[in-house]
Structures are given as structure tokens and as C-alpha cells.
Design a protein around this motif. Sequence first.
Motif, PDB file in Angstrom:
ATOM      1  N   GLY A 125       0.799  -1.214   0.000  1.00 12.51           N
ATOM      2  CA  GLY A 125       0.000   0.000   0.000  1.00 12.51           C
ATOM      3  C   GLY A 125       0.838   1.273   0.000  1.00 12.51           C
ATOM      4  O   GLY A 125       0.441   2.292  -0.566  1.00 12.51           O
ATOM      5  N   LEU A 166      -1.854   8.502   2.157  1.00 11.28           N
ATOM      6  CA  LEU A 166      -2.240   7.198   2.695  1.00 11.28           C
ATOM      7  C   LEU A 166      -3.392   7.322   3.679  1.00 11.28           C
ATOM      8  O   LEU A 166      -4.314   6.497   3.662  1.00 11.28           O
ATOM      9  N   TYR A 214      -7.097   5.497   3.388  1.00  8.86           N
ATOM     10  CA  TYR A 214      -7.667   4.584   4.377  1.00  8.86           C
ATOM     11  C   TYR A 214      -8.986   5.114   4.929  1.00  8.86           C
ATOM     12  O   TYR A 214      -9.923   4.349   5.190  1.00  8.86           O
ATOM     13  N   ILE A 263     -11.729   4.435   2.383  1.00 16.10           N
ATOM     14  CA  ILE A 263     -12.175   3.043   2.397  1.00 16.10           C
ATOM     15  C   ILE A 263     -13.108   2.781   3.569  1.00 16.10           C
ATOM     16  O   ILE A 263     -14.075   2.016   3.469  1.00 16.10           O
ATOM     17  N   SER A 264     -12.831   3.435   4.707  1.00 16.92           N
ATOM     18  CA  SER A 264     -13.584   3.175   5.944  1.00 16.92           C
ATOM     19  C   SER A 264     -14.761   4.120   6.138  1.00 16.92           C
ATOM     20  O   SER A 264     -15.401   4.085   7.192  1.00 16.92           O
ATOM     21  N   GLU A 272      -6.326  -0.054  10.698  1.00 19.47           N
ATOM     22  CA  GLU A 272      -6.218   1.054   9.760  1.00 19.47           C
ATOM     23  C   GLU A 272      -5.301   2.147  10.303  1.00 19.47           C
ATOM     24  O   GLU A 272      -4.543   2.776   9.554  1.00 19.47           O
ATOM     25  N   ARG A 324      -1.806   0.920   9.876  1.00 15.02           N
ATOM     26  CA  ARG A 324      -1.438   1.065   8.458  1.00 15.02           C
ATOM     27  C   ARG A 324      -1.069   2.513   8.137  1.00 15.02           C
ATOM     28  O   ARG A 324      -0.073   2.780   7.458  1.00 15.02           O
ATOM     29  N   SER A 325      -1.897   3.438   8.613  1.00 19.75           N
ATOM     30  CA  SER A 325      -1.656   4.851   8.329  1.00 19.75           C
ATOM     31  C   SER A 325      -0.370   5.340   8.970  1.00 19.75           C
ATOM     32  O   SER A 325       0.437   6.027   8.339  1.00 19.75           O
TER      33      SER A 325
END
Length: 212
Positions: A97, A147, A151, A154-155, A181, A184-185
Motif C-alpha cells: 500500500g 495514505l 484509508y 475506504i472506511s 487502519e 497502516r496509516s
Amino acid sequence: KVMVPLMFKGYNPVFLSLTISLIIVIITFLLISGWNKKTLIALLGTLGGLVIAIWVSYLFAKLSYLIGLSTEESRTLFYKHPEIDSQGVFFAGIIIGALGAVMDVAMSIASHLTEFKDVNEKNNFNSLFKSGIQVGKDIMGTMSNTLIFAYVGISLPLLLLFHDFGGTYKNFVNLNYIAEEIVRSLGGSIGLVTVVPITAIIGAFLYSNHKK
């Protein structure tokens, strides 16, 4: 054709994603500018950023006790194939990603340093490094949100549903899916930010030792 089948064969997802990412980066940069110092600088900067991203993500995941099973898809995969490392797949997803944004930043700084050196061959390590950092700061002014916004986008349905049900912020951030998430971020963004000094240092070192 390569990574997914090898994951099912039991290969480490993190190692596979880093290897595949490295191959993609090399091919892409060679197609863009051929094999030269600019390509080498961008390549090493990208690799450094990806390693930092996975290390930061691993640290936060361990502290948060995340195992990569927050989504229905990941749980289904684990149920059918328990031999697959779910946490490794989670980390591999972070690497993939973040790859595009990290490559973008690294190549932008490498290109700038190349032009900066061509304009004045007398530029030393300090001037090259400061110039790379300044350009990197300008890029990060917008790129650091790339990024996170992805995210959040998406959420977004989950955000709306949780608000509609009247849940508290504390409960929301402690949901496994949201926690993943956030990791990830954070991992991707920190990896993205560290690309700037890594690429600037490498570029300044290589070009300050440049001889015709």
C-alpha cells in the motif's frame, strides 16, 4: 502470478512483499531513467522507507496486539488456510500500500538532487543534503496525507454507521478494524516521511563524491 501463489505455499509474506516490491521498483526506475546515480539514489531511498514502514508497523501491531484478523476476508482466509501467517499478510499489505507513494517521494528528491548538482558541480554534501530536505518537506506537505485519506475513504461507510449508532470515540479507535487502519496509516506515513532524509543523505553522499 508470483507473490500470491508463493504465500499459499508457505513463504513468508513480509519477505515476499519486500522482494516483489524491490523488483517492481528496479524495473520501474530503470524504465524511467535508466541505470545511473539518480536511479540508485531513488532505489535505496525507497527501500529504506519501506523497511522503516514495516518496522514501525510491526512495533505498533505488537503494542496493540493486532494479528491481522479484523476483516471478514482475513478471517475466512485464516479459517481455510491456517498455515498462512495472518499478521505477515497484514504487514505485506502495508508494504504494498505504501510502495507507490514512497517511490514517488524518493524519485522526486533524487531528480531534484541530480538537477541541483548539474547546475553547480561545486555543491558539497551539506548544500545537497539541505536542498534535498527542503524539497522533501515541500512534498510531504501534501503527500503525508495520501495514505491517511485513502484509508479514511475506504472506511467511510463504517465511520458513518458508527456515528449513527452513537458510539464513543474511545470505543471506535479500539475496534480491531480501525486499530489496523490506524497502524497502516502510521506505519505507511512514517515510512513515507523517513524516505526524505534517507534519500537526501544518500544523494548528497553520492553526488558530493561525484567526479567527471
